[in-house]
Motif scaffolding. Sequence first.
Motif, short mmCIF file in Angstrom:
data_model
loop_
_atom_site.label_atom_id
_atom_site.label_comp_id
_atom_site.label_asym_id
_atom_site.label_seq_id
_atom_site.Cartn_x
_atom_site.Cartn_y
_atom_site.Cartn_z
N ILE A 187 1.07 -8.03 6.35
CA ILE A 187 -0.33 -8.12 5.94
C ILE A 187 -0.74 -6.80 5.31
O ILE A 187 -0.76 -5.77 5.99
CB ILE A 187 -1.26 -8.45 7.13
CG1 ILE A 187 -0.85 -9.76 7.80
CG2 ILE A 187 -2.72 -8.51 6.66
CD1 ILE A 187 -1.00 -11.00 6.93
N ASP A 188 -1.03 -6.86 4.01
CA ASP A 188 -1.40 -5.67 3.25
C ASP A 188 -2.88 -5.34 3.48
O ASP A 188 -3.68 -6.24 3.76
CB ASP A 188 -1.17 -5.96 1.77
CG ASP A 188 -0.92 -4.71 0.95
OD1 ASP A 188 -1.05 -3.61 1.49
OD2 ASP A 188 -0.58 -4.86 -0.24
N ASP A 189 -3.23 -4.07 3.36
CA ASP A 189 -4.63 -3.63 3.44
C ASP A 189 -5.30 -4.14 4.71
O ASP A 189 -6.48 -4.53 4.70
CB ASP A 189 -5.44 -4.11 2.21
CG ASP A 189 -4.73 -3.80 0.90
OD1 ASP A 189 -3.96 -2.83 0.87
OD2 ASP A 189 -4.97 -4.52 -0.08
N PHE A 190 -4.53 -4.16 5.79
CA PHE A 190 -5.02 -4.77 7.03
C PHE A 190 -6.35 -4.14 7.48
O PHE A 190 -6.49 -2.93 7.54
CB PHE A 190 -3.98 -4.64 8.16
CG PHE A 190 -4.41 -5.33 9.42
CD1 PHE A 190 -4.36 -6.70 9.53
CD2 PHE A 190 -4.91 -4.59 10.49
CE1 PHE A 190 -4.79 -7.35 10.68
CE2 PHE A 190 -5.34 -5.23 11.65
CZ PHE A 190 -5.28 -6.61 11.74
N ILE A 248 -1.57 -0.63 7.56
CA ILE A 248 -2.90 -0.01 7.74
C ILE A 248 -3.37 0.50 6.39
O ILE A 248 -2.67 1.28 5.73
CB ILE A 248 -2.86 1.16 8.75
CG1 ILE A 248 -2.25 0.71 10.09
CG2 ILE A 248 -4.26 1.75 8.95
CD1 ILE A 248 -2.01 1.85 11.06
N ASP A 249 -4.54 0.06 5.97
CA ASP A 249 -5.04 0.42 4.65
C ASP A 249 -5.31 1.93 4.52
O ASP A 249 -5.73 2.59 5.47
CB ASP A 249 -6.32 -0.35 4.34
CG ASP A 249 -6.69 -0.23 2.87
OD1 ASP A 249 -5.88 -0.69 2.03
OD2 ASP A 249 -7.75 0.34 2.56
N LYS A 250 -5.08 2.41 3.31
CA LYS A 250 -5.30 3.82 2.99
C LYS A 250 -6.71 4.30 3.34
O LYS A 250 -6.90 5.44 3.74
CB LYS A 250 -5.03 4.01 1.50
CG LYS A 250 -5.20 5.41 0.98
CD LYS A 250 -4.91 5.47 -0.51
CE LYS A 250 -5.11 6.87 -1.05
NZ LYS A 250 -6.49 7.37 -0.91
N ALA A 268 1.60 2.85 7.98
CA ALA A 268 0.37 3.43 7.43
C ALA A 268 0.58 3.71 5.94
O ALA A 268 1.61 4.27 5.54
CB ALA A 268 0.02 4.72 8.16
N GLU A 269 -0.40 3.31 5.15
CA GLU A 269 -0.34 3.48 3.70
C GLU A 269 -1.21 4.64 3.25
O GLU A 269 -2.24 4.91 3.86
CB GLU A 269 -0.90 2.23 3.03
CG GLU A 269 0.11 1.23 2.62
CD GLU A 269 -0.52 0.17 1.71
OE1 GLU A 269 0.04 -0.04 0.64
OE2 GLU A 269 -1.55 -0.42 2.06
N GLY A 270 -0.83 5.31 2.18
CA GLY A 270 -1.69 6.33 1.59
C GLY A 270 -1.71 7.62 2.38
O GLY A 270 -2.70 8.35 2.37
MG MG Z 1 -2.21 -1.85 0.63
#
Ligand code: MG
Length: 279
Positions: free
Chosen positions: A180-183, A203-205, A237-239
């Motif tokens: 799941i992207d941008d959760f 986890i969204d940025k 974790a993203e970003g």
């Molecule tokens: Mg994302």
Amino acid sequence: SAKNAGKNQYHFYKKKMTSEIFEKILMKQQISEALRNNEFEVYYQPQIDIKTNKIIAAEALLRWNHKSLGIISPSEFIPHAEETKLIIPLGDFVLKTATTFMKKLQEENLLIDGIIAVNISTIQLKHSDIFKTVLNNLEISQLDAKFLEVELTETFIMENVEESKKILKNLKKLGIKLSIDDFGTGYSSLSYLKQFPIDKLKIDKSFIDEIPNSSKDIAITRTIITLAKQLGIKVIAEGVEKIEQKDFLELENCDEIQGWIYSKALKEEEFIKFIQNFK
Ligand code: MG
Ligand code: C2E
Ligand code: MG
Ligand code: MG
């Protein structure tokens, strides 16, 4: 008079509509022409396992290398590609390119057991046979299904609960992974997490950006990590850009990190160099 104002408004509206339709037709032409001219390129951003400090995966990120404008980012053209449904052939191209590249990395012992994560648009899920597309590209690339991860958004799942349950179950049967992207940023309810065969939360940025300064973002990020642990699924974790963010995530037992602290998304040759120079 009011009547005249209304008339003017109508004219303005009509003019606006016409230019929007015109723009849509132009975008459609430009994107299909760019597809034919091979102006689209897939870039790769590494995902690092925090505990082992190894590159374990890459996310495929689309770029438009426009003949006169240079590199255009996906936020500029993906909405148009979705509106015109050209995201369907584009998404097929990304899947083919990315799975083929990962197969090559595995075969050349550059990334043994490396996973390739590919973003899938709601339009692809709703208006094309994504099962057939995935199966076809796994056949072409000869990549084992367990090394393909498909990134979806909460919005698609929430807007199409029954339909997406069927689609995702079938995809899972192939042996691929679902994330799941941008959760946490979409319109969602947590109940889908128990109904769907999800393997990973991203986890969204926007939750990472203000760490360690925002106590709210710390609370949210910590909670998402705990949620994933409790559900027995992975969390990334993203970003991630700063060492303080990485330290926090490590302390909180987050599994993986993706962000500029390691690398931006890279072209194939540069991604290979990144692997070769990593630690
Ligand atoms: Mg994302
Ligand atoms: P996303 O899937 O959430 O991808 C993560 C985005 O965050 C990427 O932006 C990536 O370059 C960026 N990013 C990663 N780490 C950092 C960091 O440390 N700092 C900053 N500032 N940014 C970071 P990008 O490549 O511009 O893609 C934007 C969005 O476009 C993606 O968000 C995804 O929703 C969409 N997209 C990209 N490629 C595709 C594709 O092939 N298909 C579809 N359907 N959507 C795509
Ligand atoms: Mg993504
Ligand atoms: Mg996004």
